[in-house]
Scaffold this motif. Structure first.
Motif, PDB file in Angstrom:
ATOM      1  N   LYS A   9      41.326  36.356  39.860  1.00 37.61           N
ATOM      2  CA  LYS A   9      39.929  36.504  40.250  1.00 37.61           C
ATOM      3  C   LYS A   9      39.111  35.282  39.830  1.00 37.61           C
ATOM      4  CE  LYS A   9      37.499  39.643  38.146  1.00 37.61           C
ATOM      5  NZ  LYS A   9      37.038  40.984  37.749  1.00 37.61           N
ATOM      6  N   ILE A  23      44.747  38.281  46.371  1.00 42.75           N
ATOM      7  CA  ILE A  23      43.950  39.376  45.810  1.00 42.75           C
ATOM      8  C   ILE A  23      44.091  40.614  46.691  1.00 42.75           C
ATOM      9  CG2 ILE A  23      41.598  40.178  45.369  1.00 42.75           C
ATOM     10  CD1 ILE A  23      40.884  37.432  44.394  1.00 42.75           C
ATOM     11  N   ALA A  24      44.036  40.393  47.995  1.00 43.47           N
ATOM     12  CA  ALA A  24      44.183  41.515  48.926  1.00 43.47           C
ATOM     13  C   ALA A  24      45.517  42.216  48.691  1.00 43.47           C
ATOM     14  CB  ALA A  24      44.082  41.028  50.364  1.00 43.47           C
ATOM     15  N   ASN A  42      35.952  29.315  45.339  1.00 41.08           N
ATOM     16  CA  ASN A  42      34.769  29.559  46.162  1.00 41.08           C
ATOM     17  C   ASN A  42      33.658  28.587  45.789  1.00 41.08           C
ATOM     18  OD1 ASN A  42      32.980  30.999  47.956  1.00 41.08           O
ATOM     19  ND2 ASN A  42      32.046  31.855  46.129  1.00 41.08           N
ATOM     20  N   SER A  88      42.545  34.649  48.533  1.00 37.66           N
ATOM     21  CA  SER A  88      42.032  35.854  49.196  1.00 37.66           C
ATOM     22  C   SER A  88      43.191  36.761  49.570  1.00 37.66           C
ATOM     23  CB  SER A  88      41.259  35.514  50.475  1.00 37.66           C
ATOM     24  OG  SER A  88      40.167  34.688  50.221  1.00 37.66           O
ATOM     25  N   GLN A  89      44.197  36.136  50.160  1.00 38.99           N
ATOM     26  CA  GLN A  89      45.378  36.911  50.559  1.00 38.99           C
ATOM     27  C   GLN A  89      46.042  37.531  49.345  1.00 38.99           C
ATOM     28  OE1 GLN A  89      47.455  37.097  53.940  1.00 38.99           O
ATOM     29  NE2 GLN A  89      47.765  38.824  52.553  1.00 38.99           N
ATOM     30  N   PHE A 147      39.841  32.463  42.012  1.00 38.33           N
ATOM     31  CA  PHE A 147      39.224  32.709  43.315  1.00 38.33           C
ATOM     32  C   PHE A 147      37.754  32.314  43.306  1.00 38.33           C
ATOM     33  CE2 PHE A 147      38.420  34.749  47.275  1.00 38.33           C
ATOM     34  CZ  PHE A 147      37.246  35.478  47.148  1.00 38.33           C
ATOM     35  N   LEU A 148      37.059  32.738  42.247  1.00 34.30           N
ATOM     36  CA  LEU A 148      35.640  32.403  42.147  1.00 34.30           C
ATOM     37  C   LEU A 148      35.450  30.897  42.039  1.00 34.30           C
ATOM     38  CD1 LEU A 148      34.515  35.234  39.717  1.00 34.30           C
ATOM     39  CD2 LEU A 148      33.918  35.001  42.122  1.00 34.30           C
ATOM     40  N   PHE A 154      41.173  28.895  48.558  1.00 31.43           N
ATOM     41  CA  PHE A 154      40.368  30.095  48.733  1.00 31.43           C
ATOM     42  C   PHE A 154      41.063  31.094  49.646  1.00 31.43           C
ATOM     43  CE2 PHE A 154      36.562  32.538  48.723  1.00 31.43           C
ATOM     44  CZ  PHE A 154      36.364  33.007  50.011  1.00 31.43           C
ATOM     45  N   GLU A 155      41.575  30.600  50.758  1.00 31.60           N
ATOM     46  CA  GLU A 155      42.269  31.474  51.702  1.00 31.60           C
ATOM     47  C   GLU A 155      43.516  32.077  51.063  1.00 31.60           C
ATOM     48  OE1 GLU A 155      41.687  32.165  55.181  1.00 31.60           O
ATOM     49  OE2 GLU A 155      39.719  31.362  54.706  1.00 31.60           O
TER      50      GLU A 155
END
Lengths: 459, 160
Positions: free
Chosen positions: B93, B115-116, B100, B112-113, B96-97, B108-109
């Motif tokens: 996380k 974390i998803a 961003n 995102s994947q 990720f931040l 980032f992409e």
């Protein structure tokens, strides 16, 4: 240097600052993460908090797959699945869907329901559309071809599309269709039906029926790859429409079918890779005469290829004439064939002056032994032929004859690979003896470095 | 005093200073992949140490590691799997931040994947904690909402 909030606190503690950072992230970023989660789970985030009720609707790519009905986690019923799709789609009534995928492989659904969904999606500015459904569907030609947002379209479904006189999808870059029957709207119009896809790069049509009265003109100036497989099992129409492909950039061409429907390649000089698979119904022996003519027509359109795969199924017993009228493949360096007879093979070799590699998938059939003893040596044997891959080697006299011919005459041959046919594993043939025999054959090439025998394995 | 970014960026390195005061070096071509950094370079010049208030010494090296691989074109599925293998959900996380904030699109992409993938099988409560979301529903409101959305919950295993 001001520090915002409490960001410099060590990470192990759940910092207030960190929480503020996440929850104040713009919805589109949260929605972005959600877009990687299958929709069926993403929807649950609506109960996280008030703010999150609608975050999932900022997802712009939707995927529905009825294999969920059978996965361990979900165990949905068919009606629940249909209901789920309906409810999700409802939330997008006023927004766009960028990418939509619907895979229905497990059940039959109400045709009008599926059609309704597809219609709905086509009105949402969709860019990538993927639909896979085995049963019948009613798809409106009008709504499909007025969906100008389409960039990638994959349709694997059973339906009939009535083509208007002219169709244009100006953003389409990739098209893959299967199972669609194309008919024409107007039986009185006599000119071509024009399908215009100005930026299309990839075209693939497998098992579609092109039953229009008019010829089809495919205007695809930027097309690079064209692949078509036509299996016309039921049509007995004598007059078949032609499909004309207008593209100056076509480099890869693939055809599979029985040659009953003409494919005309306009401006095809850039084609460098081709795969031609001709499958003839053994019953239609009366067609064999025409076959040579049609095969020649197709092959001469791709005579500038560098790599060619040419496979015939059920043809050769009857179609000896096919190979007497071949074009010369002046740029061909790689050739792959399946079953050939000796005459055909020789003819091909003669017509490929700069051939470098030959791959035979199934050995030689119907070979008259003396055909090689009196044969003229093909030009490529003297100047360019370096690699010979003999798959499905039958260890019979004919195959050995061919191997002998190659070794004796290919003056710059470097490598030969022999893969025995799988059935040899069950036969009482001493493969070691055969190998010895081959290795002891005279070779004319001084740069020949190896004969490789691969193990018997099922193809 | 704004300077033009040097035209030969291949061997140039940029100095980045984290919010907790540590300095790291990255290649200028990697810096280009982080749009926030590039904007700061365009404004402040590439000879100055670029300050990154919201990124810290724990995560920046990992980000630099990613982009080092990226500029040599070596990012593979295997590399990406290794990259996140030993990270727990919170560490991902934070990365990720940071990605961003740095406007580092590729990372980032990818995160995102990731974390998803991590959240996909988790319960609602876990996701709330993860995103630091306060449940501002009253119990009645929540149960009403769940009922309204029953169509999405049918057949789902409830929280562990």
């Amino acid at each position: 240097m001001e520090s915002n909030e409490a960001k410099h606190l060590p990470m192990e503690k759940t910092t207030i600052g960190e929480r503020d950072m996440i929850s104040s992230l713009h919805e589109s970023i949260l929605g972005h993460i959600l877009s990687f989660i299958p929709i069926i789970n993403a929807v649950h985030t609506s109960v996280l908090s008030r703010r999150w009720i609608e975050v999932w609707t900022s997802i712009t790519n939707l995927q529905f797959d009825d294999s969920w009905l059978y996965s361990e986690k979900e165990k949905m019923q068919k009606e629940q699945f249909v209901n789920f799709v309906e409810k999700v789609l409802l939330h997008f009534t006023n927004s766009n869907i960028k990418s939509f995928s619907l895979c229905l492989n497990s059940h039959k659904y109400d045709a009008s329901q599926i059609s309704e969904w597809i219609c709905f999606i086509l009105n949402r500015e969709v860019q990538k559309l993927h639909i896979q459904y085995a049963d019948k569907v009613l798809l409106s030609s009008k709504s499909l071809f007025s969906c100008n947002s389409l960039v990638e379209l994959t349709l694997q479904m059973t339906c009939t599309l009535n083509l208007p006189i002219s169709v244009c999808l100006r953003n389409l870059q990739k098209l893959s269709i299967s199972g669609i029957k194309f008919a024409s709207d107007s039986s009185t119009y006599s000119n071509d039906i024009t399908l215009s896809f100005p930026i299309l790069k990839d075209f693939e049509a497998r098992g579609c029926e092109w039953s229009t009265v008019q010829n089809i003109s495919l205007q695809v100036p930027l097309l690079e790859r064209f692949s078509i497989a036509i299996w016309n099992r039921h049509s007995n129409e004598s007059c078949k429409s032609a499909i004309k492909v207008y593209s100056r950039r076509l480099t890869d061409f693939s055809y599979e079918g029985d040659l009953e429907q003409d494919i005309v390649l306009c401006d095809s000089w850039l084609i460098r890779n081709a795969s031609i698979v001709i499958v003839i119904d053994e019953d239609k022996k009366d067609r064999i005469e025409k076959l040579a003519f049609q095969a020649h027509n197709l092959l001469r359109q791709i005579d500038e290829v560098e790599r060619l795969k040419l496979l015939f199924y059920k043809v050769l017993r009857h179609g000896k004439d096919i190979f007497t009228n071949l074009p010369v493949f002046g740029r061909l360096t790689y050739l792959q064939l399946n079953e050939v007879n000796g005459e055909a093979l020789l003819q091909l070799l003669h017509n490929c002056p700069i051939l470098n590699t030959l791959v035979l998938l199934n050995g030689v059939a119907d070979l008259q032994k003396d055909i090689f003893t009196s044969a003229m040596v093909p030009h490529c044997f003297l100047s360019s032929f370096k690699i010979f891959q003999f798959k499905g080697f039958n260890a019979n006299e004919q195959d050995l004859c061919l191997v002998k011919f190659v070794l004796e005459n290919a003056e710059i041959l470097e490598k030969m690979t022999i893969s025995p046919a799988f059935w040899l594993g069950y036969a009482y043939i001493d493969m070691e003896k055969v190998k010895e025999q081959i290795l002891s054959l005279p070779k004319s090439s001084s740069s020949f470095c190896m004969t490789e025998f691969s193990d018997i394995s099922i193809k | 005093m704004a300077q033009e970014a040097s035209s030969s960026t291949s061997s140039k390195t940029i100095s980045l200073k984290t919010g907790d005061g540590e300095i790291f070096e990255i290649e200028a071509s990697a810096a280009k992949q982080m749009k926030t950094v590039q904007r700061l370079i365009d404004d402040l010049g590439d000879d100055i140490t670029i300050p990154l208030h919201n990124v810290f010494s724990k995560e920046l090296p990992k980000i630099i590691e990613y982009y080092k691989k990226d500029i040599t074109g070596e990012i593979t599925k295997d590399f990406e799997a290794e990259f996140v293998k030993d990270l727990n959900d919170d560490e991902v996380k934070v990365l990720f931040l940071a990605a961003n904030y740095l406007d580092a699109n590729k990372l980032f992409e990818f995160l995102s994947q990731n974390i998803a993938d991590r959240l996909e099988s988790k319960s609602v409560e876990y996701v709330r904690k993860y995103f630091g979301v306060e449940n501002d529903f009253t119990p009645e409101e929540e149960s009403k909402l769940r009922e309204e959305r029953a169509w999405s919950f049918r057949g789902i295993k409830e929280d562990e």
